[in-house]
Motif scaffolding. Structure first.
Motif, PDB file in Angstrom:
ATOM      1  N   ARG A 202       0.824  -1.208   0.000  1.00 14.50           N
ATOM      2  CA  ARG A 202       0.000   0.000   0.000  1.00 14.50           C
ATOM      3  C   ARG A 202       0.855   1.254   0.000  1.00 14.50           C
ATOM      4  N   SER A 203       2.001   1.165  -0.624  1.00 19.99           N
ATOM      5  CA  SER A 203       2.905   2.312  -0.729  1.00 19.99           C
ATOM      6  C   SER A 203       2.877   2.875  -2.141  1.00 19.99           C
ATOM      7  N   ARG A 204       3.417   4.055  -2.270  1.00 23.53           N
ATOM      8  CA  ARG A 204       3.420   4.753  -3.554  1.00 23.53           C
ATOM      9  C   ARG A 204       4.864   5.073  -3.926  1.00 23.53           C
ATOM     10  N   ILE A 205       5.244   4.747  -5.131  1.00 27.34           N
ATOM     11  CA  ILE A 205       6.612   5.010  -5.564  1.00 27.34           C
ATOM     12  C   ILE A 205       6.606   5.853  -6.818  1.00 27.34           C
ATOM     13  N   PHE A 206       7.714   6.535  -7.021  1.00 25.68           N
ATOM     14  CA  PHE A 206       7.843   7.448  -8.151  1.00 25.68           C
ATOM     15  C   PHE A 206       9.196   7.218  -8.816  1.00 25.68           C
ATOM     16  N   TYR A 207       9.182   6.944 -10.118  1.00 29.82           N
ATOM     17  CA  TYR A 207      10.418   6.714 -10.870  1.00 29.82           C
ATOM     18  C   TYR A 207      10.487   7.664 -12.062  1.00 29.82           C
ATOM     19  N   CYS A 208      11.615   8.328 -12.220  1.00 24.89           N
ATOM     20  CA  CYS A 208      11.811   9.192 -13.387  1.00 24.89           C
ATOM     21  C   CYS A 208      13.302   9.462 -13.548  1.00 24.89           C
TER      22      CYS A 208
ATOM     23  N   MET B  63       2.819  24.964  -9.078  1.00 22.35           N
ATOM     24  CA  MET B  63       3.920  24.470  -8.266  1.00 22.35           C
ATOM     25  C   MET B  63       3.441  23.822  -6.974  1.00 22.35           C
ATOM     26  N   ILE B  64       2.346  24.342  -6.407  1.00 28.20           N
ATOM     27  CA  ILE B  64       1.843  23.760  -5.161  1.00 28.20           C
ATOM     28  C   ILE B  64       1.418  22.312  -5.397  1.00 28.20           C
ATOM     29  N   GLU B  65       0.706  22.071  -6.502  1.00 36.11           N
ATOM     30  CA  GLU B  65       0.286  20.718  -6.836  1.00 36.11           C
ATOM     31  C   GLU B  65       1.489  19.838  -7.126  1.00 36.11           C
ATOM     32  N   PHE B  66       2.480  20.380  -7.835  1.00 33.29           N
ATOM     33  CA  PHE B  66       3.688  19.628  -8.178  1.00 33.29           C
ATOM     34  C   PHE B  66       4.418  19.190  -6.904  1.00 33.29           C
ATOM     35  N   LYS B  67       4.585  20.122  -5.975  1.00 38.41           N
ATOM     36  CA  LYS B  67       5.290  19.798  -4.732  1.00 38.41           C
ATOM     37  C   LYS B  67       4.527  18.776  -3.895  1.00 38.41           C
ATOM     38  N   ALA B  68       3.220  18.972  -3.799  1.00 42.35           N
ATOM     39  CA  ALA B  68       2.413  18.050  -2.987  1.00 42.35           C
ATOM     40  C   ALA B  68       2.462  16.638  -3.548  1.00 42.35           C
ATOM     41  N   ARG B  69       2.372  16.533  -4.863  1.00 43.76           N
ATOM     42  CA  ARG B  69       2.403  15.203  -5.476  1.00 43.76           C
ATOM     43  C   ARG B  69       3.755  14.538  -5.268  1.00 43.76           C
ATOM     44  N   LEU B  70       4.840  15.292  -5.479  1.00 42.69           N
ATOM     45  CA  LEU B  70       6.176  14.728  -5.388  1.00 42.69           C
ATOM     46  C   LEU B  70       6.494  14.258  -3.972  1.00 42.69           C
ATOM     47  N   ARG B  71       5.986  14.979  -2.999  1.00 39.15           N
ATOM     48  CA  ARG B  71       6.341  14.671  -1.611  1.00 39.15           C
ATOM     49  C   ARG B  71       5.389  13.671  -0.962  1.00 39.15           C
ATOM     50  N   SER B  72       4.433  13.181  -1.739  1.00 37.88           N
ATOM     51  CA  SER B  72       3.495  12.204  -1.190  1.00 37.88           C
ATOM     52  C   SER B  72       3.939  10.768  -1.430  1.00 37.88           C
TER      53      SER B  72
ATOM     54  N   GLN C   9      17.233  22.406  -8.775  1.00 39.06           N
ATOM     55  CA  GLN C   9      18.071  21.840  -7.716  1.00 39.06           C
ATOM     56  C   GLN C   9      17.513  22.179  -6.340  1.00 39.06           C
ATOM     57  N   GLU C  10      17.043  23.410  -6.196  1.00 44.34           N
ATOM     58  CA  GLU C  10      16.494  23.842  -4.913  1.00 44.34           C
ATOM     59  C   GLU C  10      15.231  23.046  -4.577  1.00 44.34           C
ATOM     60  N   GLU C  11      14.384  22.846  -5.571  1.00 41.71           N
ATOM     61  CA  GLU C  11      13.163  22.084  -5.331  1.00 41.71           C
ATOM     62  C   GLU C  11      13.488  20.630  -4.974  1.00 41.71           C
ATOM     63  N   LEU C  12      14.473  20.032  -5.676  1.00 37.30           N
ATOM     64  CA  LEU C  12      14.877  18.666  -5.357  1.00 37.30           C
ATOM     65  C   LEU C  12      15.448  18.600  -3.949  1.00 37.30           C
ATOM     66  N   LEU C  13      16.204  19.612  -3.558  1.00 33.89           N
ATOM     67  CA  LEU C  13      16.772  19.670  -2.215  1.00 33.89           C
ATOM     68  C   LEU C  13      15.672  19.659  -1.161  1.00 33.89           C
ATOM     69  N   TYR C  14      14.664  20.505  -1.347  1.00 32.77           N
ATOM     70  CA  TYR C  14      13.561  20.570  -0.382  1.00 32.77           C
ATOM     71  C   TYR C  14      12.766  19.260  -0.360  1.00 32.77           C
ATOM     72  N   THR C  15      12.623  18.643  -1.532  1.00 38.74           N
ATOM     73  CA  THR C  15      11.908  17.366  -1.609  1.00 38.74           C
ATOM     74  C   THR C  15      12.656  16.283  -0.837  1.00 38.74           C
ATOM     75  N   ILE C  16      13.987  16.237  -1.013  1.00 31.11           N
ATOM     76  CA  ILE C  16      14.804  15.260  -0.281  1.00 31.11           C
ATOM     77  C   ILE C  16      14.656  15.465   1.218  1.00 31.11           C
TER      78      ILE C  16
ATOM     79  N   ALA D 201      12.717  13.536   6.280  1.00 26.66           N
ATOM     80  CA  ALA D 201      12.144  13.879   7.585  1.00 26.66           C
ATOM     81  C   ALA D 201      10.987  12.949   7.936  1.00 26.66           C
ATOM     82  N   GLU D 202      10.307  12.412   6.934  1.00 25.64           N
ATOM     83  CA  GLU D 202       9.194  11.493   7.164  1.00 25.64           C
ATOM     84  C   GLU D 202       9.637  10.030   7.124  1.00 25.64           C
TER      85      GLU D 202
END
Length: 540
Positions: A267-273, A291-300, A319-326, A331-332
């Motif tokens: 029941r997990s969700r994975i993302f490959y690209c 961008m809000i939708e993009f960030k929410a989707r990526l971090r889910s 790079q900054e967005e990837l940094l925040y996503t990481i 953190a979760e």
């Protein structure tokens, strides 16, 4: 319905249904398609009003006029499909197989508006429609104008029956349906299962599993780390950074991690690209003010797999967005895996904060496959061609000569077997040399006898002059025989030529040395280890 099968450019005929149409790939040239489809019409198995094959309707239900109109529409669909076959094949030659398969092949044909001369072309997602419109609209329009005089322009859009990304609703828990990313972010698409269901595939190649990955000294660390990353228990390191040259198995391990993670975390969700696709999605979201939708989707997502991270070089905002996503995913307690052809510290144009995140977990190096691993890979791949026999000397030849990467090695085997099957010839060493000249020439690094003698002397710590001396002490004779053996294996020199390089010795002496070392390798583990080590040094 795939009428012919095969891997030719696909043709998709679409109609006016309420929901998304099924894809009906019709491969082949335009004239072949035209003849084939007309035959289906002629023998009472017509394509229906929508342009999609349907069972023959009961004759009593169709009035003559309506039947005639439907037949005209069927014939028009056939002609459109035939023209699209020719256009698609031409674009495949111009763009190459990868671009064609990713962007042109998914196109579905709509109708031609007789008043405006507009031909509708549909794609499955908003992203892919925009991409094709921006880059290929002019080329598609010109091709259709040449093929059909009544076409004055093309309209590229998402099929009205398909869900667009902006229309997708969040579940009551604030999360999207599992793995409901754009198919453009994936290798292939995946369907969701129910309101709270989860997908079993996110664009992962079904053949790239841990079971299909051949291990050796060169890749065992990366393999074990990848297995640990996909296991049920939480790994001791995250992110995992896979580093290796092109064609050494990084992408295979990424896909394998995804498959196993889905099995152990149903029941997990994975993302490959790829990093490049991440950049494209980021820019698209930025332009569309989403961008809000993009960030929410990526971090889910619970597992993030990013390939070819080196291509994110120099793009500060991405790079900054990837940094925040990481940071958000770590953190979760979620898992991240990156792959690149160089170490994090060697990524030019990447800001220090992102470099520290990429290297804070485990950096697992995938070394070039040595000859033993290359032979294991060949034997593994050969099993799917059974009962076709490939002589051991041919496999030895391929493993010893195609050394740049595993992808070329497997490609060479596939090419050789395909040629043998299509021509009815037996696989032989001569056939391999004749048919793989392009691959062999690209891989061939000229190793000289002088280089072999120098390497052997350094390995056994003897003076270089001992290679041509007349001394017969065991400490000198055995290294000399090893050097003769390696000279025969790694160079095209004949026995007499090799003998001359070793103090003018007779060719029979060289033959004796080669046979002796071959025998010792079978019986003496220490000798076999010495030879393997020398082979790795000389071939690296």
């Amino acid at each position: 319905m795939d009428l012919l099968g095969g891997d030719s450019p696909g043709i998709h005929i679409d109609g006016q249904g309420e929901g998304p149409p099924e894809n009906h790939a019709i491969p082949g040239s335009g004239e072949a398609m035209r003849a084939l489809l007309l035959a289906h019409l002629t023998f009472g198995r017509p394509y229906g009003h929508s342009g999609i094959y349907t069972p023959m309707a009961k004759s009593g239900e169709l009035a003559g006029k309506r039947k005639a109109n439907n037949e005209m529409e069927d014939l028009e669909a056939v002609n459109l499909a035939a023209d699209w076959a020719d256009i698609s094949q031409g674009l495949r030659k111009d763009l190459g197989h990868q671009l064609h398969s990713q962007w042109i092949k998914p196109i579905q044909l709509g109708r031609i508006d007789s008043e405006t001369g507009t031909l509708d072309l549909f794609l499955p997602t908003e992203f892919s429609a925009n991409w094709v419109k921006d880059r290929f609209a002019d080329r598609l329009s010109l091709a259709w104008k040449i093929a059909r005089s009544e076409v004055r322009q093309v309209a590229i859009s998402v099929h009205p029956g398909r869900r667009q990304v902006a229309d997708l609703r969040l579940h009551s828990d604030g999360r999207r349906p599992a793995n409901d990313a754009d198919t453009s972010m994936m290798a292939i698409g995946a369907d969701t299962l129910g309101d709270t269901g989860f997908t079993s595939s996110v664009g992962l190649d079904a053949s790239l599993t841990f079971a299909a990955f051949v291990t050796g000294e060169a890749n065992i660390l990366a393999f074990n780390a990848a297995q640990r990353m996909s296991a049920t228990e939480k790994p001791q390191f995250s992110p995992l950074y896979l580093k290796g040259a092109t064609g050494q198995g990084k992408t295979h391990l990424l896909h394998a991690i995804g498959h196993t993670f889905l099995q152990t975390h149903s029941r997990s969700r994975i993302f490959y690209c790829s990093a490049e696709r991440f950049m494209v999605e980021f820019v698209q979201a930025l332009k569309a003010n989403r961008m809000i939708e993009f960030k929410a989707r990526l971090r889910s997502f619970d597992l993030l797999l990013v390939d070819d991270i080196q291509f994110i070089i120099g793009k500060a905002s991405a790079q900054e967005e990837l940094l925040y996503t990481i940071d958000a995913l770590l953190a979760e307690g979620k898992r991240l895996v990156f792959a690149a052809d160089r170490a994090p510290q060697a990524l030019d144009g990447v800001e220090p904060r992102l470099l520290s995140r990429l290297s804070m977990g485990l950096v697992a190096d995938i070394q070039p496959a040595d000859i033993e691993l290359r032979k294991k890979i060949l034997h593994s791949k050969l099993s799917k061609f059974a009962p076709l026999a490939v002589p051991e000397d041919v496999l030895e030849f391929l493993a010893r000569t195609i050394t740049r990467n595993v992808r070329e090695l497997v490609g060479g085997l596939n090419k050789l077997i395909a040629y043998a099957q299509l021509t009815g010839q037996e696989v032989s060493l001569q056939l391999a040399e004749e048919q793989l000249t392009d691959i062999l020439s690209a891989n061939r690094r000229r190793i000289t006898i002088d280089e072999i003698q120098r390497t052997v002397c350094q390995f056994y710590r003897i003076d270089r002059s001992e290679m041509s001396s007349k001394r017969r002490a065991r400490a000198v004779v055995r290294p000399r025989q090893v050097a003769m053996y390696l000279s025969k294996v790694l160079t095209p020199r004949s026995y007499p030529e090799i003998g001359r390089k070793f103090g003018g010795r007779d060719h029979s002496t060289v033959i004796h040395a080669v046979r002796l070392i071959e025998d010792l390798r079978q019986r003496d583990a220490d000798m076999d280890g010495d030879v393997r080590s020398l082979l790795r040094q000389l071939e690296s």
